[in-house]
Design a protein around this motif. Structure first.
Motif, mmCIF file in Angstrom:
data_model
loop_
_atom_site.group_PDB
_atom_site.id
_atom_site.type_symbol
_atom_site.label_atom_id
_atom_site.label_comp_id
_atom_site.label_asym_id
_atom_site.label_seq_id
_atom_site.Cartn_x
_atom_site.Cartn_y
_atom_site.Cartn_z
ATOM 1 N N ASN A 39 -18.967 34.960 7.440
ATOM 2 C CA ASN A 39 -17.872 34.280 8.130
ATOM 3 C C ASN A 39 -16.716 35.247 8.311
ATOM 4 O O ASN A 39 -16.130 35.707 7.330
ATOM 5 N N PHE A 45 -14.868 27.635 3.902
ATOM 6 C CA PHE A 45 -14.617 27.029 2.586
ATOM 7 C C PHE A 45 -15.032 27.906 1.420
ATOM 8 O O PHE A 45 -14.422 27.847 0.370
ATOM 9 N N ASP A 114 -22.751 32.057 15.234
ATOM 10 C CA ASP A 114 -22.431 30.682 14.855
ATOM 11 C C ASP A 114 -21.200 30.271 15.655
ATOM 12 O O ASP A 114 -20.069 30.586 15.280
ATOM 13 N N ASN A 133 -26.364 29.815 17.140
ATOM 14 C CA ASN A 133 -26.373 28.739 16.155
ATOM 15 C C ASN A 133 -25.182 27.842 16.469
ATOM 16 O O ASN A 133 -24.039 28.202 16.208
ATOM 17 N N MET A 158 -27.789 21.802 15.426
ATOM 18 C CA MET A 158 -27.466 21.166 14.146
ATOM 19 C C MET A 158 -26.881 19.781 14.344
ATOM 20 O O MET A 158 -26.126 19.555 15.293
ATOM 21 N N ASP A 204 -31.614 21.531 12.584
ATOM 22 C CA ASP A 204 -30.960 21.597 11.276
ATOM 23 C C ASP A 204 -30.308 20.240 11.040
ATOM 24 O O ASP A 204 -29.545 19.762 11.892
ATOM 25 N N PHE A 209 -22.178 17.856 7.049
ATOM 26 C CA PHE A 209 -21.437 17.610 8.296
ATOM 27 C C PHE A 209 -21.478 16.118 8.627
ATOM 28 O O PHE A 209 -22.414 15.629 9.255
ATOM 29 N N LEU A 234 -34.166 24.625 9.994
ATOM 30 C CA LEU A 234 -33.137 25.444 9.340
ATOM 31 C C LEU A 234 -32.337 24.534 8.415
ATOM 32 O O LEU A 234 -31.999 23.414 8.798
ATOM 33 N N GLY A 236 -29.008 24.450 5.615
ATOM 34 C CA GLY A 236 -27.859 25.136 5.015
ATOM 35 C C GLY A 236 -27.195 24.276 3.947
ATOM 36 O O GLY A 236 -26.465 23.341 4.272
ATOM 37 N N LYS A 240 -22.232 24.086 -0.879
ATOM 38 C CA LYS A 240 -21.518 22.984 -0.220
ATOM 39 C C LYS A 240 -20.949 21.986 -1.213
ATOM 40 O O LYS A 240 -21.340 21.953 -2.379
ATOM 41 N N ARG A 275 -30.114 29.029 5.033
ATOM 42 C CA ARG A 275 -28.843 29.713 5.306
ATOM 43 C C ARG A 275 -28.060 29.801 4.003
ATOM 44 O O ARG A 275 -27.682 28.766 3.436
ATOM 45 N N HIS A 277 -25.253 32.198 1.196
ATOM 46 C CA HIS A 277 -24.241 33.238 1.020
ATOM 47 C C HIS A 277 -24.736 34.331 0.077
ATOM 48 O O HIS A 277 -24.454 35.497 0.275
#
Ligand code: PMM
Length: 295
Positions: A39, A45, A114, A133, A158, A204, A209, A234, A236, A240, A275, A277
């Motif tokens: 990012n 976040f 993204d 994405n 997504m 996704d 979300f 996909l 992610g 979260k 997906r 980090h």
């Protein structure tokens, strides 16, 4: 008198070659793909502000590749709940120099951009990104679908309820898996109607979300039902907030064990791409889960 020439027999048109430009052309064969998150934003976040500087972003991307990222997902607009929209010029200024520098450095790992914006998608692909994405599944920008069709790149669709500004306002579903699945199917149909070949699509469920903690858990529990859509899946979950809520861990960087549990589950239940980090650690998680699954 010479007889009229015999009519030429119709020549069967050659079957159009299936373009090798779909998702499978970007993904490693026979194992789950690890998508590393980068990012380039001041406010995402979990890693917001860390890689705003192009040099720091490129160094981090190179580290993710060395750690085993099969794809790099580069974003210049935070989609955390309530995040303000970023003007497209600013978003381009954040992501394009990073993509250009990565390609100039000889890093050829596929990059997904993204973004919800057509101009950003186009600039990123021109700079060397390989796929789009879109967390709005081509709904945010009226030019996005035609732009992706024109660019001829794979697209990730997504699910999100509302927008990042509104998505966490008391989301309600009847059956969350059935509703998200039907919604994604409709978005796939819209993409195909806009000229994006089905082999260029992946879906996704959009963990986090417009979903409560329980919705996220139910989506993960029912994940294998999304494989019925017939395109790569996909997922992610990385760091979260539902993981933070369940573990009572406010610091996103300390949610890696919880993330590992969700990545294991996702791979075991049909994810084609995860997906994440923390690429080095999650690549190990993926490798072991793949090994068990295919034993
Ligand atoms: N999550 C975020 C951003 N982009 N894209 C897809 N396809 N799926 C996701 O789950 C997803 C995404 C938010 O997480 P971040 O702020 O760590 O990037």
């Amino acid at each position: 008198m010479t007889p009229p020439p015999a009519p030429t027999p119709p020549v069967a048109a050659p079957a159009p070659a299936r373009p090798a430009s779909g998702w499978e052309g970007l993904l490693p064969a026979g194992r789950t793909a690890v998508m590393g998150v980068l990012n380039v934003t001041p406010d995402s976040f979990s890693d917001g502000g860390r890689f705003v500087d192009t040099g720091a972003a490129v160094a981090h991307a190179a580290r993710l590749v060395a750690q085993g990222a099969d794809l790099l997902d580069i974003g210049g607009e935070s989609t955390r709940p309530g995040a303000p929209e970023v003007p497209e010029g600013d978003e381009i200024q954040r992501v394009v120099p990073v993509i250009t520098a990565l390609r100039a450095a000889g890093i050829d790992t596929p990059i997904t951009i993204d973004t919800r914006k057509a101009a950003v998608a186009r600039a990123a692909v021109q700079a060397g990104a390989s796929a789009v994405n879109d967390v709005s599944a081509l709904r945010h920008d009226p030019r996005m679908a035609e732009t992706c069709a024109d660019l001829g790149v794979p697209v990730a669709l997504m699910h999100m309820r509302g927008t990042p500004q509104t998505m966490q306002e008391a989301p309600v579903y009847g059956s969350v898996v059935a509703e998200v699945s039907a919604w994604l199917e409709a978005r796939m149909d819209a993409a195909v109607a806009a000229g994006i070949g089905r082999h260029r699509l992946c879906v996704d469920p959009g963990i986090g979300f417009g979903k409560t903690v329980r919705h996220n858990l139910l989506l993960l529990k029912g994940l294998n039902q999304f494989t019925r859509l017939g395109v790569p899946l996909l997922v992610g979950t990385s760091r979260k907030s539902f993981i933070g809520t369940l573990l009572e861990e406010p610091d996103p960087a300390r949610r890696e064990w919880g993330t590992a549990a969700t990545v294991t589950w996702a791979v075991a239940h049909g994810a084609r791409i995860v997906r994440v980090h923390q690429v080095a650690e999650m690549a190990q998680v993926v490798r072991l889960t793949d090994a068990i699954r295919s034993a």
